[in-house]
Design a protein around this motif. Structure first.
Motif, PDB file in Angstrom:
ATOM      1  N   VAL A  12       0.601  -0.799   0.335  1.00 35.13           N
ATOM      2  CA  VAL A  12      -0.246   0.090  -0.151  1.00 35.13           C
ATOM      3  C   VAL A  12       1.153   1.116   0.107  1.00 35.13           C
ATOM      4  O   VAL A  12       2.052   1.219   0.629  1.00 35.13           O
ATOM      5  N   LYS A  13       0.355   2.697  -0.240  1.00 33.40           N
ATOM      6  CA  LYS A  13       0.959   3.581  -0.359  1.00 33.40           C
ATOM      7  C   LYS A  13       0.790   4.128   1.164  1.00 33.40           C
ATOM      8  O   LYS A  13      -0.057   4.041   2.102  1.00 33.40           O
ATOM      9  N   ALA A  14       1.864   4.967   1.428  1.00 34.43           N
ATOM     10  CA  ALA A  14       1.921   5.895   3.329  1.00 34.43           C
ATOM     11  C   ALA A  14       0.572   6.426   3.273  1.00 34.43           C
ATOM     12  O   ALA A  14      -0.522   6.872   2.331  1.00 34.43           O
ATOM     13  N   GLY A  15      -0.072   6.362   4.134  1.00 32.72           N
ATOM     14  CA  GLY A  15      -1.223   6.946   4.785  1.00 32.72           C
ATOM     15  C   GLY A  15      -2.656   6.352   4.057  1.00 32.72           C
ATOM     16  O   GLY A  15      -3.532   6.201   4.693  1.00 32.72           O
ATOM     17  N   LEU A  81      -5.404  -7.246  12.996  1.00 31.12           N
ATOM     18  CA  LEU A  81      -5.027  -5.753  13.583  1.00 31.12           C
ATOM     19  C   LEU A  81      -5.276  -5.172  12.267  1.00 31.12           C
ATOM     20  O   LEU A  81      -4.858  -5.389  11.310  1.00 31.12           O
ATOM     21  N   GLN A  82      -6.138  -3.819  12.915  1.00 29.76           N
ATOM     22  CA  GLN A  82      -6.431  -2.588  11.944  1.00 29.76           C
ATOM     23  C   GLN A  82      -4.855  -1.306  12.124  1.00 29.76           C
ATOM     24  O   GLN A  82      -4.809  -1.075  13.262  1.00 29.76           O
ATOM     25  N   MET A  83      -4.633  -1.408  10.439  1.00 30.39           N
ATOM     26  CA  MET A  83      -3.877  -0.636  10.745  1.00 30.39           C
ATOM     27  C   MET A  83      -4.019   0.638   9.796  1.00 30.39           C
ATOM     28  O   MET A  83      -4.429   0.053   8.451  1.00 30.39           O
ATOM     29  N   ASN A  84      -4.673   1.598  10.069  1.00 30.56           N
ATOM     30  CA  ASN A  84      -3.981   2.724   9.904  1.00 30.56           C
ATOM     31  C   ASN A  84      -3.098   3.593   9.189  1.00 30.56           C
ATOM     32  O   ASN A  84      -2.419   3.915   9.665  1.00 30.56           O
ATOM     33  N   SER A  85      -3.661   4.750   8.872  1.00 32.71           N
ATOM     34  CA  SER A  85      -2.046   6.230   8.925  1.00 32.71           C
ATOM     35  C   SER A  85      -1.191   5.385   8.176  1.00 32.71           C
ATOM     36  O   SER A  85       0.086   5.376   9.557  1.00 32.71           O
ATOM     37  N   LEU A  86      -1.096   4.464   7.727  1.00 33.11           N
ATOM     38  CA  LEU A  86       0.363   3.301   7.174  1.00 33.11           C
ATOM     39  C   LEU A  86       1.429   4.046   6.544  1.00 33.11           C
ATOM     40  O   LEU A  86       1.422   5.515   6.514  1.00 33.11           O
ATOM     41  N   LYS A  87       3.149   4.176   7.377  1.00 31.79           N
ATOM     42  CA  LYS A  87       3.930   4.796   7.247  1.00 31.79           C
ATOM     43  C   LYS A  87       5.156   4.024   5.992  1.00 31.79           C
ATOM     44  O   LYS A  87       4.770   2.437   6.786  1.00 31.79           O
ATOM     45  N   PRO A  88       6.042   4.539   5.528  1.00 30.39           N
ATOM     46  CA  PRO A  88       6.953   3.386   5.196  1.00 30.39           C
ATOM     47  C   PRO A  88       7.822   2.373   5.931  1.00 30.39           C
ATOM     48  O   PRO A  88       8.129   1.531   6.015  1.00 30.39           O
ATOM     49  N   GLU A  89       8.159   3.299   7.350  1.00 25.36           N
ATOM     50  CA  GLU A  89       8.799   3.055   8.183  1.00 25.36           C
ATOM     51  C   GLU A  89       7.390   1.182   8.990  1.00 25.36           C
ATOM     52  O   GLU A  89       8.389   0.151  10.284  1.00 25.36           O
ATOM     53  N   ASP A  90       6.312   1.159   8.771  1.00 24.59           N
ATOM     54  CA  ASP A  90       5.843  -0.320   8.786  1.00 24.59           C
ATOM     55  C   ASP A  90       5.527  -1.340   8.631  1.00 24.59           C
ATOM     56  O   ASP A  90       5.604  -2.158   8.598  1.00 24.59           O
ATOM     57  N   THR A  91       6.997  -1.025   7.485  1.00 22.03           N
ATOM     58  CA  THR A  91       7.164  -2.217   6.231  1.00 22.03           C
ATOM     59  C   THR A  91       7.771  -3.863   6.945  1.00 22.03           C
ATOM     60  O   THR A  91       8.780  -2.910   7.939  1.00 22.03           O
ATOM     61  N   ALA A  92       7.163  -4.668   6.766  1.00 20.52           N
ATOM     62  CA  ALA A  92       7.905  -5.503   7.693  1.00 20.52           C
ATOM     63  C   ALA A  92       6.789  -7.270   7.522  1.00 20.52           C
ATOM     64  O   ALA A  92       6.149  -6.469   7.118  1.00 20.52           O
ATOM     65  N   VAL A  93       7.423  -8.054   7.822  1.00 18.90           N
ATOM     66  CA  VAL A  93       6.545  -9.224   7.829  1.00 18.90           C
ATOM     67  C   VAL A  93       6.039  -8.928   9.389  1.00 18.90           C
ATOM     68  O   VAL A  93       6.417  -8.903  10.577  1.00 18.90           O
ATOM     69  N   TYR A  94       4.569  -9.718   8.967  1.00 22.56           N
ATOM     70  CA  TYR A  94       3.782  -9.230  10.522  1.00 22.56           C
ATOM     71  C   TYR A  94       3.576 -10.144  11.119  1.00 22.56           C
ATOM     72  O   TYR A  94       2.981 -11.324   9.987  1.00 22.56           O
TER      73      TYR A  94
END
Length: 125
Positions: A12-15, A81-94
């Motif tokens: 996804v894109k940031a935000g 896990l609802q993730m909103n306002s995603l940021k590039p630094e959230d990039t990871a394996v969850y």
């Protein structure tokens, strides 16, 4: 034994937002405190969020507080896990994880007994 399978990852894109789901099997789900962790390339796995067996208590890493929400449905044996306002630094394996018979939220990675295989989340700027 508890088997855990994560889904819902993607690019996804940031935000933007994503919703991850962890499906559990093999043991009564309400026996397990649950958590989400993540591991970015070249970094240690880190705590993201945790929820108690009943779902009444939850706890978040400072980096995701106010943006991520953890929830569970004991009847369906699932955790989201609802993730909103995603940021590039959230990039990871969850990864989702289960801690059997703990009566509160569990933050320490070492206290978790079972782990899923992980799902990739990629956030571009």
């Amino acid at each position: 034994q508890v088997q855990l399978v994560e889904s819902g990852g993607g690019s996804v894109k940031a935000g933007e937002s994503l919703r991850l789901t962890c499906v559990a099997s093999g043991r009564t789900f309400s026996d397990c405190a649950m958590g989400w962790f993540r591991q970015a390339p070249g970094k240690e796995r880190e705590f993201v969020a945790a929820i108690s067996r009943s779902g009444i208590m939850d706890f978040y890493a400072d980096s995701v507080k106010g943006r991520f929400t953890v929830s569970r449905d004991n009847a369906k044996a699932t955790m989201d896990l609802q993730m909103n306002s995603l940021k590039p630094e959230d990039t990871a394996v969850y990864y989702c994880a289960a801690a059997v018979l703990h009566n509160t939220v569990v933050v320490s990675e070492g206290l978790y007994d079972y782990w899923g295989q992980g799902t990739q989340v990629t956030v571009s700027s």
